[in-house]
Design a protein around this motif. Sequence first.
Motif, PDB file in Angstrom:
ATOM      1  N   GLU A  64       0.819  -1.211   0.000  1.00 28.24           N
ATOM      2  CA  GLU A  64       0.000   0.000   0.000  1.00 28.24           C
ATOM      3  C   GLU A  64       0.852   1.261   0.000  1.00 28.24           C
ATOM      4  O   GLU A  64       0.559   2.235  -0.714  1.00 28.24           O
ATOM      5  N   LEU A  65       1.936   1.248   0.780  1.00 29.25           N
ATOM      6  CA  LEU A  65       2.835   2.400   0.799  1.00 29.25           C
ATOM      7  C   LEU A  65       3.526   2.566  -0.554  1.00 29.25           C
ATOM      8  O   LEU A  65       3.732   3.693  -1.026  1.00 29.25           O
ATOM      9  N   ALA A  66       3.871   1.446  -1.179  1.00 22.68           N
ATOM     10  CA  ALA A  66       4.508   1.502  -2.502  1.00 22.68           C
ATOM     11  C   ALA A  66       3.577   2.159  -3.515  1.00 22.68           C
ATOM     12  O   ALA A  66       3.987   3.046  -4.280  1.00 22.68           O
ATOM     13  N   SER A  67       2.328   1.742  -3.535  1.00 21.07           N
ATOM     14  CA  SER A  67       1.364   2.293  -4.484  1.00 21.07           C
ATOM     15  C   SER A  67       1.191   3.794  -4.297  1.00 21.07           C
ATOM     16  O   SER A  67       1.189   4.569  -5.262  1.00 21.07           O
ATOM     17  N   ARG A  68       1.061   4.209  -3.045  1.00 17.96           N
ATOM     18  CA  ARG A  68       0.846   5.637  -2.775  1.00 17.96           C
ATOM     19  C   ARG A  68       2.053   6.473  -3.179  1.00 17.96           C
ATOM     20  O   ARG A  68       1.902   7.599  -3.666  1.00 17.96           O
ATOM     21  N   ASP A  69       3.247   5.914  -2.993  1.00 16.30           N
ATOM     22  CA  ASP A  69       4.436   6.679  -3.368  1.00 16.30           C
ATOM     23  C   ASP A  69       4.574   6.776  -4.877  1.00 16.30           C
ATOM     24  O   ASP A  69       5.033   7.795  -5.393  1.00 16.30           O
ATOM     25  N   HIS A  70       4.193   5.715  -5.597  1.00 16.79           N
ATOM     26  CA  HIS A  70       4.192   5.803  -7.064  1.00 16.79           C
ATOM     27  C   HIS A  70       3.239   6.910  -7.530  1.00 16.79           C
ATOM     28  O   HIS A  70       3.549   7.629  -8.494  1.00 16.79           O
ATOM     29  N   ILE A  71       2.101   7.054  -6.873  1.00 17.95           N
ATOM     30  CA  ILE A  71       1.155   8.114  -7.235  1.00 17.95           C
ATOM     31  C   ILE A  71       1.806   9.485  -7.095  1.00 17.95           C
ATOM     32  O   ILE A  71       1.638  10.371  -7.940  1.00 17.95           O
ATOM     33  N   ARG A  72       2.584   9.655  -6.028  1.00 18.50           N
ATOM     34  CA  ARG A  72       3.228  10.944  -5.791  1.00 18.50           C
ATOM     35  C   ARG A  72       4.368  11.221  -6.762  1.00 18.50           C
ATOM     36  O   ARG A  72       4.604  12.363  -7.151  1.00 18.50           O
ATOM     37  N   LYS A  73       5.089  10.184  -7.171  1.00 21.69           N
ATOM     38  CA  LYS A  73       6.350  10.399  -7.882  1.00 21.69           C
ATOM     39  C   LYS A  73       6.268  10.254  -9.399  1.00 21.69           C
ATOM     40  O   LYS A  73       7.105  10.815 -10.117  1.00 21.69           O
ATOM     41  N   THR A  74       5.308   9.503  -9.927  1.00 23.55           N
ATOM     42  CA  THR A  74       5.352   9.156 -11.357  1.00 23.55           C
ATOM     43  C   THR A  74       5.247  10.373 -12.271  1.00 23.55           C
ATOM     44  O   THR A  74       6.069  10.545 -13.185  1.00 23.55           O
ATOM     45  N   ILE A  75       4.259  11.227 -12.053  1.00 17.63           N
ATOM     46  CA  ILE A  75       4.085  12.389 -12.936  1.00 17.63           C
ATOM     47  C   ILE A  75       5.283  13.337 -12.872  1.00 17.63           C
ATOM     48  O   ILE A  75       5.805  13.759 -13.924  1.00 17.63           O
ATOM     49  N   PRO A  76       5.775  13.709 -11.679  1.00  9.61           N
ATOM     50  CA  PRO A  76       6.979  14.565 -11.655  1.00  9.61           C
ATOM     51  C   PRO A  76       8.178  13.945 -12.362  1.00  9.61           C
ATOM     52  O   PRO A  76       8.943  14.653 -13.034  1.00  9.61           O
ATOM     53  N   LEU A  77       8.342  12.619 -12.242  1.00 13.32           N
ATOM     54  CA  LEU A  77       9.466  11.977 -12.905  1.00 13.32           C
ATOM     55  C   LEU A  77       9.286  11.942 -14.419  1.00 13.32           C
ATOM     56  O   LEU A  77      10.263  12.037 -15.173  1.00 13.32           O
ATOM     57  N   ILE A  78       8.046  11.808 -14.889  1.00 14.16           N
ATOM     58  CA  ILE A  78       7.784  11.881 -16.331  1.00 14.16           C
ATOM     59  C   ILE A  78       8.172  13.254 -16.866  1.00 14.16           C
ATOM     60  O   ILE A  78       8.835  13.379 -17.908  1.00 14.16           O
ATOM     61  N   LYS A  79       7.795  14.289 -16.140  1.00 12.79           N
ATOM     62  CA  LYS A  79       8.158  15.647 -16.555  1.00 12.79           C
ATOM     63  C   LYS A  79       9.668  15.819 -16.592  1.00 12.79           C
ATOM     64  O   LYS A  79      10.218  16.418 -17.521  1.00 12.79           O
ATOM     65  N   GLN A  80      10.360  15.263 -15.595  1.00 13.07           N
ATOM     66  CA  GLN A  80      11.818  15.360 -15.544  1.00 13.07           C
ATOM     67  C   GLN A  80      12.458  14.615 -16.702  1.00 13.07           C
ATOM     68  O   GLN A  80      13.398  15.116 -17.344  1.00 13.07           O
TER      69      GLN A  80
END
Length: 337
Positions: free
Chosen positions: A45-61
């Motif tokens: 559950e913690l893994a899923s929530r962190d992917h939600i936070r990080k995926t879009i910013p990393l795509i932009k980067q």
Amino acid sequence: MRVLGIETSCDETGIAVYDDKLGLLSHVLYSQIPLHADYGGVVPELASRDHIRKTIPLIKQALLEANCAAADIDGVAYTAGPGLAGALLVGAAIGRSLAMAWGKPALAVHHMEGHLLAPMLEANPPQFPFLALLVSGGHTQLVAVEGIGRYELLGESIDDAAGEAFDKTAKLMGLDYPGGPLLARLAVQGDSKKYKFPRPMTDRPGLDFSFSGLKTSAANVIAKEGNSAQVQADIAASFQQAVVDTLVIKCERALLQTGYKRLVIAGGVSANTSLRGQLAQLLKRHGGEVFYPRKEFCTDNGAMIALAGYYRLAAGQQQDLTIGVTPRWPMQDLPAV
């Protein structure tokens, strides 16, 4: 063709942009190790929530580092399995949605096919056919590879994967999470002949693996011998040697069975220096060659997903508008390219 790759199968968020003419334009990676360290393992559950936070910013980067805009992307590839269902859904939902919004094709990528093809990112890629040893925290498999999507599973672990055995043994030794790489570093200081650990399933025909008994044997020695610095180093070295010997013996059997002269090793454990060295010696004896990705691409990453996605998108494969994942997904079920 230029492909955006998204990897969110477990505890690392990896994004990359791959161009079929220019090669890898960018790759960024965020590891959740500090998030899960207090628990001694991945909390889904913690893994899923962190992917939600990080995926879009990393795509932009990744797009910024590749000097790309959305209009420059010709397809989106995302990991759809195997892996943690919730984590996979994050990447699938974002990847499929971006593709739809941009009017581009999308492709669901098999995580282990990504690992298998990762050596293709290197300057000296292997030619088909070859034998592949996929060895990670979740998988230990020997696969005969005749081409992309043309896979024959020759053998696999019937219980713990090799990487899982490394991590569990390291935990028994009191090493921090993730313990596998720490155990490997500790092994350099030890005597690999100090303790006699079994080489599981090497005394019988076949190409399957089993590492749970080896882990139990190590647990017994750890309980008996104590935890002084030298004892720990000797246990680590002896345990690592048992795992490496087992993998080398099975690889040699598979090479003789298939007649192949090329071996690909991929997955997190393929970064192990001892394993690389002994497999190189094995292939040299057989007049062959061993291939592996650079160490940063041994663990989960977006580059391998972008590359695997490119091969299939270029062949005309793509997903419909459904957003779905397959946490358990045999690689033999993939269509050929």
